[in-house]
Structures are given as C-alpha cells and as structure tokens.
Motif scaffolding. Structure first.
Motif, PDB file in Angstrom:
ATOM      1  N   GLY A  67       0.846  -1.183   0.000  1.00 44.07           N
ATOM      2  CA  GLY A  67       0.000   0.000   0.000  1.00 44.07           C
ATOM      3  C   GLY A  67       0.882   1.234   0.000  1.00 44.07           C
ATOM      4  N   GLY A  68       0.603   2.172  -0.878  1.00 43.27           N
ATOM      5  CA  GLY A  68       1.466   3.345  -1.009  1.00 43.27           C
ATOM      6  C   GLY A  68       0.684   4.643  -1.051  1.00 43.27           C
ATOM      7  N   ASP A  69       1.303   5.675  -0.479  1.00 46.64           N
ATOM      8  CA  ASP A  69       0.705   7.010  -0.529  1.00 46.64           C
ATOM      9  C   ASP A  69       1.782   8.023  -0.161  1.00 46.64           C
ATOM     10  N   MET A  70       1.593   9.275  -0.587  1.00 44.58           N
ATOM     11  CA  MET A  70       2.559  10.323  -0.302  1.00 44.58           C
ATOM     12  C   MET A  70       2.000  11.287   0.720  1.00 44.58           C
ATOM     13  N   ARG A  71       2.886  11.822   1.545  1.00 45.59           N
ATOM     14  CA  ARG A  71       2.547  12.868   2.509  1.00 45.59           C
ATOM     15  C   ARG A  71       3.438  14.064   2.235  1.00 45.59           C
ATOM     16  N   VAL A 106      -1.865  -1.200  -3.769  1.00 45.63           N
ATOM     17  CA  VAL A 106      -3.074  -0.428  -3.499  1.00 45.63           C
ATOM     18  C   VAL A 106      -2.663   1.018  -3.275  1.00 45.63           C
ATOM     19  N   THR A 107      -3.197   1.923  -4.081  1.00 45.37           N
ATOM     20  CA  THR A 107      -2.866   3.344  -3.971  1.00 45.37           C
ATOM     21  C   THR A 107      -4.140   4.167  -4.159  1.00 45.37           C
ATOM     22  N   ASP A 108      -3.982   5.478  -4.162  1.00 46.43           N
ATOM     23  CA  ASP A 108      -5.077   6.341  -4.573  1.00 46.43           C
ATOM     24  C   ASP A 108      -5.089   6.397  -6.100  1.00 46.43           C
ATOM     25  N   ARG A 109      -5.869   7.303  -6.658  1.00 43.68           N
ATOM     26  CA  ARG A 109      -6.026   7.344  -8.128  1.00 43.68           C
ATOM     27  C   ARG A 109      -5.096   8.366  -8.769  1.00 43.68           C
ATOM     28  N   HIS A 110      -3.836   8.367  -8.391  1.00 48.81           N
ATOM     29  CA  HIS A 110      -2.887   9.314  -8.977  1.00 48.81           C
ATOM     30  C   HIS A 110      -2.690   8.985 -10.457  1.00 48.81           C
ATOM     31  N   PRO A 111      -2.937   9.924 -11.365  1.00 46.63           N
ATOM     32  CA  PRO A 111      -2.912   9.604 -12.801  1.00 46.63           C
ATOM     33  C   PRO A 111      -1.567   9.081 -13.288  1.00 46.63           C
ATOM     34  N   SER A 157      -5.839   2.503   4.618  1.00 39.20           N
ATOM     35  CA  SER A 157      -6.168   3.221   5.845  1.00 39.20           C
ATOM     36  C   SER A 157      -5.018   3.172   6.845  1.00 39.20           C
ATOM     37  N   SER A 158      -4.263   2.072   6.859  1.00 35.32           N
ATOM     38  CA  SER A 158      -3.112   1.991   7.751  1.00 35.32           C
ATOM     39  C   SER A 158      -2.028   2.976   7.347  1.00 35.32           C
ATOM     40  N   VAL A 159      -1.878   3.219   6.044  1.00 32.33           N
ATOM     41  CA  VAL A 159      -0.908   4.214   5.582  1.00 32.33           C
ATOM     42  C   VAL A 159      -1.337   5.607   6.023  1.00 32.33           C
ATOM     43  N   GLU A 160      -2.634   5.895   5.925  1.00 34.74           N
ATOM     44  CA  GLU A 160      -3.136   7.189   6.383  1.00 34.74           C
ATOM     45  C   GLU A 160      -2.921   7.341   7.889  1.00 34.74           C
ATOM     46  N   GLY A 161      -3.101   6.254   8.643  1.00 35.75           N
ATOM     47  CA  GLY A 161      -2.845   6.316  10.078  1.00 35.75           C
ATOM     48  C   GLY A 161      -1.393   6.605  10.390  1.00 35.75           C
ATOM     49  N   PHE A 162      -0.501   6.009   9.607  1.00 32.24           N
ATOM     50  CA  PHE A 162       0.920   6.284   9.794  1.00 32.24           C
ATOM     51  C   PHE A 162       1.241   7.742   9.497  1.00 32.24           C
TER      52      PHE A 162
END
Length: 424
Positions: A87-91, A154-159, A294-299
C-alpha cells in the motif's frame, strides 16, 4: 585538581550526549526542552551542541538502525515465498502545491509494517506535484532490487502512477483504495444536492457510500463490482430487478417505504448520470476488495508527532524523523486492543462497546541508545559512511549558496525565523 560534573566518552560529555539522544530518539524539540529546563533553572546544553551531536552521532545511529530493521523485514518477506501486497501514498510537509518535502510510504499490507520511506525534495523533480510519482518509482525500484516480489499495489487514483503501472508494469495488479474513491464521490453528491430540484439526493448519500464499500468487499471480479454498482440506479427508483447476468436482483429483504427517486425527474436523471459516469465505473472495477490504505493514512497522522508541519527541518532532519515514526508504528501497530463497555446517557440505558488499544511501547528508543553508547560513539566511521551514501539534494533556496550569508551565518528564510530550524 580538575572536577567534572559527568564522565566523558571519547572526549564527549556522556550526560550531554545522553540528553541529546533522549530528545532526538523520541522526536522531541531541542528548543522546547531547552526552554523547559531553563525555566526550572537547570543548566543544559544549547541547541547548537544538540545539532552537533545529532550530526556526528544521532543521525547515523537512526539511519543504521532503520536499515538493519528494514533488511530484516525484507528478508522475512523473501523467505515467505509469497508475492506481497503493498500500500502506497505520499505525505507532503505542507498543504497545497507549495510543499518542500514529499515522503512516499510503502507498507506491507499483509503484516501492517512500513517497509520503505522515500523522501523527495521538490527541486529534485521540478515541482511538488511531481514528487508522488518519483517517490513511488524510487520505492518500487528499491524493494524489487532487494528481492521482493510484488503481486499487487493499493494506492489512490494518482494519474501518473496509474499510467506507469498500466503501460510499463502490467504484471502488477493495481487496485484503488475505496476510501479515496468514496471521498470524491461524496463531494460530487453534495454538489449535486445543492442544485435546484436535486436536494432529495442528499438523503441517499450515506447509503450510496455504504453500497460502494459493499460492492468492493463482496465481489470476486471487477466486472461483478461494476454490475452491483450499476444496480443502485434501479434500487433508488424502487426497482430491484436488473438487466444483468452477474447481479440480476437485489439481495436485501423487502423494504419499507422510503424517499424513492421519481423516474424522469431532474434529480433522478442527474443522479443516474453521476452514478453511471464512465470514469467512476472504471474506478469501481479496480477497487481493492480486501486491503485498503487506511493503515498508511494512520501512519501519516503519526508523523505529525515527530515532524510537525509548522517546523522547518533539514533534509536529513526530516528523513530521520520519518524513520523514527516508522519505528514507532511498526512496534505498536499490531498490539491487541482491550474491550471496554460504556453506558452513555444518549443511549438511555443501552450499552456500547469500545475497543481501547493498550499503551504504546518505546523499545526502539532503548535499542538505539544501546547502539549509540556501545558502538557508534567508539567507532562512528562505518555509521557515518552509510549515511554519507545518501544523496542529499541541493538547498531549495539559492540564497544558501551566497558566500556572504555562509560567512555571517545568517538564515535566508525570514518567514521561518520564529520556528525551530536545523542548521543546513
């Protein structure tokens, strides 16, 4: 005769170094600690001494410990022989499109552990909007070079990430986080409800979001999820049989009268157009069925404790605070909650069950303190060499390169004059 208030380790006062380590390893602010001790009349080291300790001993210790634990996690994933789900996401370190730093987090969703963090500075990629794609590519390249077999992400919908995985890495299954899709859909429903003669659609907002989660969690294929989603346009008109082989009839029991939408009205037509938009249908077909970010968002929420957004940090300072947050998350993410029963007044005698997590532990701090005082202080060379391998980008502000400012020690960022800063 000479009197010393504390023992020395390699010509460094042990108590001073221990104070600096305690502040840094817990993600505290040296300036705030200095203010507290000064108010109590306790003599302590100045912030400049803390920064010297941090550069010489503390940053190498944190980075060495992270690489050690990271290698252990990657080795465990390799030995399992299974393809991992990431699972990946940027902050970003500030809201909007003016961020200086962007940290991309990769988490192993199978065991809920942060396996990699990539810190990007905006001038490396030509602007903050491009940081997320670069962080994703660096993290994926690093994990695969370490021998990790990636089965799904699993990520958001980054184009840009969508395009890269679709065109260059089709062997990796790419899923969308349901919360990100539902968030965008909820905003569109709210906007539609504000139009004239469309206010009645707001009564269906919560049910629609619940239906989206249900479609994702109960479907075995993306096409099945799309067919279940399409059925909502019939359901809201009190029609529960559909022209679909995958989902011909609603599964709910008979329902009481509700605020059904009247066919051929403006509200019904506009709402159906929104639910059946081609882009939304495409996104529904790629919703993650079992694992979310959701765990990435919690982090990312936890990072605020170690790296507040109203404080300016150097590149290494920000990186090491991100790693401290990862230590804390990995140690405490999977602790078992306790059950507590409450009788709130608003329930009029009925009880409610609350899950309360046990108190967090800080064993990672003790581990780094032992590493610091048993190894790093006596032989800092190998630890410094490891952190020297990091590619630290150029300063974002060109004024740092001016010789007159370097000689005078002036700080060119006047808007951060009242904030805690680390020397660059």
């Amino acid at each position: 005769m000479q009197w010393n208030s504390q023992p020395h380790i390699q010509n460094t006062p042990a108590g001073n170094l221990h104070l600096s380590a305690a502040v840094a390893f817990n993600g505290a602010s040296c300036i705030q600690i200095h203010k507290v001790l000064s108010a109590l009349g306790v003599e302590c080291i100045c912030p400049r001494t803390f920064y010297n300790h941090q550069k010489a001993f503390l940053h190498p210790t944190i980075y060495w410990q992270w690489r050690t634990e990271q290698n252990t996690m990657l080795e465990k994933a390799r030995l399992s022989g299974k393809a991992v789900v990431l699972g990946g996401d940027m902050r970003a370190d500030s809201p909007g499109h003016c961020a200086k730093y962007g940290s991309y987090t990769m988490m192993n969703l199978d065991d809920n552990k942060v396996v990699d963090i990539q810190l990007i500075q905006s001038n490396e990629v030509g602007g903050s909007p491009r940081m997320e794609r670069e962080g994703f590519l660096r993290s994926l390249q690093f994990l695969e070079s370490a021998g990790l077999r990636v089965g799904a992400i699993v990520t958001d919908r980054h184009p840009s990430i969508q395009k890269y995985l679709r065109e260059q890495r089709p062997e990796i299954q790419h899923y969308y986080d349901t919360w990100h899709v539902s968030k965008g859909l909820a905003k569109k429903i709210d906007a539609l409800g504000k139009e004239r003669s469309c206010g009645e659609v707001l009564a269906w907002r919560k049910s629609i979001i619940n239906h989206l989660y249900w479609c994702a969690s109960t479907s075995k294929t993306g096409q099945e999820a799309v067919e279940k989603w399409k059925s909502v346009t019939y359901h809201m008109q009190n029609v529960h049989h559909h022209n679909s082989d995958l989902f011909p009839v609603c599964t709910h029991p008979p329902l009481e009268m509700r605020a059904w939408l009247t066919p051929s009205t403006k509200a019904c037509e506009r709402f159906c157009d929104l639910m059946l938009h081609q882009r939304l249908l495409k996104d529904v077909g790629k919703l993650s069925r079992h694992r979310q970010t959701s765990s990435v968002e919690g982090f990312h929420s936890l990072i605020l404790k170690f790296a507040p957004k109203n404080v300016a940090f150097s590149f290494l300072g920000m990186l090491n605070r991100l790693l401290l947050a990862a230590f804390h998350y990995n140690e405490n993410a999977n602790r078992e909650p306790s059950v507590r029963v409450k009788w709130p007044k608003y329930k009029k005698g009925e009880h409610s069950i609350h899950y309360v997590k046990t108190a967090p532990t800080y064993n990672y701090v003790e581990t780094m303190l032992r590493l610091l005082f048993e190894e790093v202080v006596f032989n800092p060379g190998p630890y410094q060499e490891l952190i020297n391998e990091l590619k630290v980008p150029d300063h974002l502000c060109a004024a740092f390169d001016r010789p007159d400012l370097q000689e005078s020690g002036a700080r060119p960022w006047s808007r951060f004059s009242q904030m805690e800063q680390e020397p660059f």
